[in-house]
Scaffold this motif. Structure first.
Motif, PDB file in Angstrom:
ATOM      1  N   PHE A  46       9.650  10.303  41.299  1.00  0.00           N
ATOM      2  CA  PHE A  46       8.710   9.821  42.298  1.00  0.00           C
ATOM      3  C   PHE A  46       9.163   8.548  43.006  1.00  0.00           C
ATOM      4  O   PHE A  46       8.973   8.421  44.213  1.00  0.00           O
ATOM      5  N   ASP A  47       9.760   7.622  42.297  1.00  0.00           N
ATOM      6  CA  ASP A  47      10.188   6.384  42.950  1.00  0.00           C
ATOM      7  C   ASP A  47      11.235   6.661  44.032  1.00  0.00           C
ATOM      8  O   ASP A  47      11.155   6.114  45.127  1.00  0.00           O
ATOM      9  N   GLN A  78       2.380  11.824  51.986  1.00  0.00           N
ATOM     10  CA  GLN A  78       3.164  12.012  50.769  1.00  0.00           C
ATOM     11  C   GLN A  78       3.259  10.723  49.952  1.00  0.00           C
ATOM     12  O   GLN A  78       3.253  10.774  48.716  1.00  0.00           O
ATOM     13  N   ILE A  79       3.343   9.597  50.623  1.00  0.00           N
ATOM     14  CA  ILE A  79       3.347   8.312  49.910  1.00  0.00           C
ATOM     15  C   ILE A  79       2.034   8.158  49.148  1.00  0.00           C
ATOM     16  O   ILE A  79       2.010   7.788  47.973  1.00  0.00           O
ATOM     17  N   HIS A  80       0.941   8.465  49.800  1.00  0.00           N
ATOM     18  CA  HIS A  80      -0.375   8.402  49.169  1.00  0.00           C
ATOM     19  C   HIS A  80      -0.423   9.290  47.931  1.00  0.00           C
ATOM     20  O   HIS A  80      -0.810   8.852  46.837  1.00  0.00           O
ATOM     21  N   ASP A  81      -0.014  10.542  48.085  1.00  0.00           N
ATOM     22  CA  ASP A  81      -0.047  11.490  46.967  1.00  0.00           C
ATOM     23  C   ASP A  81       0.906  11.084  45.843  1.00  0.00           C
ATOM     24  O   ASP A  81       0.576  11.204  44.662  1.00  0.00           O
ATOM     25  N   ALA A  85       0.005  10.175  42.020  1.00  0.00           N
ATOM     26  CA  ALA A  85       0.560  10.981  40.930  1.00  0.00           C
ATOM     27  C   ALA A  85       1.126  10.122  39.804  1.00  0.00           C
ATOM     28  O   ALA A  85       1.113  10.537  38.654  1.00  0.00           O
ATOM     29  N   VAL A  86       1.615   8.943  40.141  1.00  0.00           N
ATOM     30  CA  VAL A  86       2.199   8.073  39.113  1.00  0.00           C
ATOM     31  C   VAL A  86       1.251   6.939  38.714  1.00  0.00           C
ATOM     32  O   VAL A  86       1.657   5.996  38.050  1.00  0.00           O
ATOM     33  N   GLY A  87      -0.001   7.045  39.135  1.00  0.00           N
ATOM     34  CA  GLY A  87      -0.997   6.066  38.725  1.00  0.00           C
ATOM     35  C   GLY A  87      -0.848   4.713  39.386  1.00  0.00           C
ATOM     36  O   GLY A  87      -1.231   3.686  38.809  1.00  0.00           O
ATOM     37  N   ARG A  88      -0.295   4.701  40.607  1.00  0.00           N
ATOM     38  CA  ARG A  88      -0.116   3.444  41.324  1.00  0.00           C
ATOM     39  C   ARG A  88      -0.838   3.480  42.667  1.00  0.00           C
ATOM     40  O   ARG A  88      -0.340   2.990  43.668  1.00  0.00           O
ATOM     41  N   ALA A  89      -2.036   4.029  42.669  1.00  0.00           N
ATOM     42  CA  ALA A  89      -2.793   4.188  43.905  1.00  0.00           C
ATOM     43  C   ALA A  89      -3.079   2.851  44.582  1.00  0.00           C
ATOM     44  O   ALA A  89      -3.273   2.795  45.791  1.00  0.00           O
ATOM     45  N   ASP A  90      -3.068   1.778  43.812  1.00  0.00           N
ATOM     46  CA  ASP A  90      -3.352   0.461  44.404  1.00  0.00           C
ATOM     47  C   ASP A  90      -2.205  -0.023  45.297  1.00  0.00           C
ATOM     48  O   ASP A  90      -2.368  -0.985  46.041  1.00  0.00           O
ATOM     49  N   GLU A  91      -1.078   0.668  45.301  1.00  0.00           N
ATOM     50  CA  GLU A  91       0.074   0.300  46.133  1.00  0.00           C
ATOM     51  C   GLU A  91       0.145   1.134  47.406  1.00  0.00           C
ATOM     52  O   GLU A  91       1.188   1.227  48.027  1.00  0.00           O
ATOM     53  N   ARG A  92      -0.926   1.696  47.837  1.00  0.00           N
ATOM     54  CA  ARG A  92      -0.888   2.664  48.935  1.00  0.00           C
ATOM     55  C   ARG A  92      -0.426   2.117  50.260  1.00  0.00           C
ATOM     56  O   ARG A  92      -0.026   2.875  51.119  1.00  0.00           O
ATOM     57  N   ASP A  93      -0.455   0.821  50.476  1.00  0.00           N
ATOM     58  CA  ASP A  93       0.050   0.277  51.738  1.00  0.00           C
ATOM     59  C   ASP A  93       1.563   0.372  51.737  1.00  0.00           C
ATOM     60  O   ASP A  93       2.211  -0.215  50.877  1.00  0.00           O
ATOM     61  N   PRO A  94       2.144   1.165  52.695  1.00  0.00           N
ATOM     62  CA  PRO A  94       3.594   1.337  52.722  1.00  0.00           C
ATOM     63  C   PRO A  94       4.251   0.046  53.130  1.00  0.00           C
ATOM     64  O   PRO A  94       5.305  -0.287  52.964  1.00  0.00           O
TER      65      PRO A  94
END
Length: 94
Positions: A46-47, A78-81, A85-94
């Motif tokens: 994912f990274d 895809q960045i959002h998803d 998926a890796v439990g880092r939804a708080d990092e959604r700002d690209p």
């Protein structure tokens, strides 16, 4: 075709990376990056996949896929998803 017909994700990834190196236009680069990101996600990398999708955001915002959808929208989705998926939804700002 390696990704779907042969289900050989590593072979497909190699093809997509070569295509990226040869891509003559922003659209071709975005298409290759999107395929690389998708394949990396399938490989659970994912990274690395997120890096590919983020690279799309550095291209011209006017790049469209074959259906007229902005690659920027595809990448953001895809960045959002991927982050979710890796439990880092708080990092959604690209």
């Amino acid at each position: 075709m390696s990704e779907f017909r042969q289900n050989d994700l590593n072979l497909a990834l190699g093809h997509y990376r070569r295509a990226l190196k040869l891509a003559p236009t922003p659209e071709a680069r975005a298409g290759a990056l999107a395929r690389i990101g998708r394949t990396l996600f399938k490989l659970r990398k994912f990274d690395e996949g997120l890096e590919s999708y983020r690279a799309i955001l550095t291209l011209s915002p006017d790049t469209l896929d074959a259906h007229g959808l902005p690659y920027r929208v595809i990448a953001l989705s895809q960045i959002h998803d991927g982050l979710e998926a890796v439990g880092r939804a708080d990092e959604r700002d690209p």
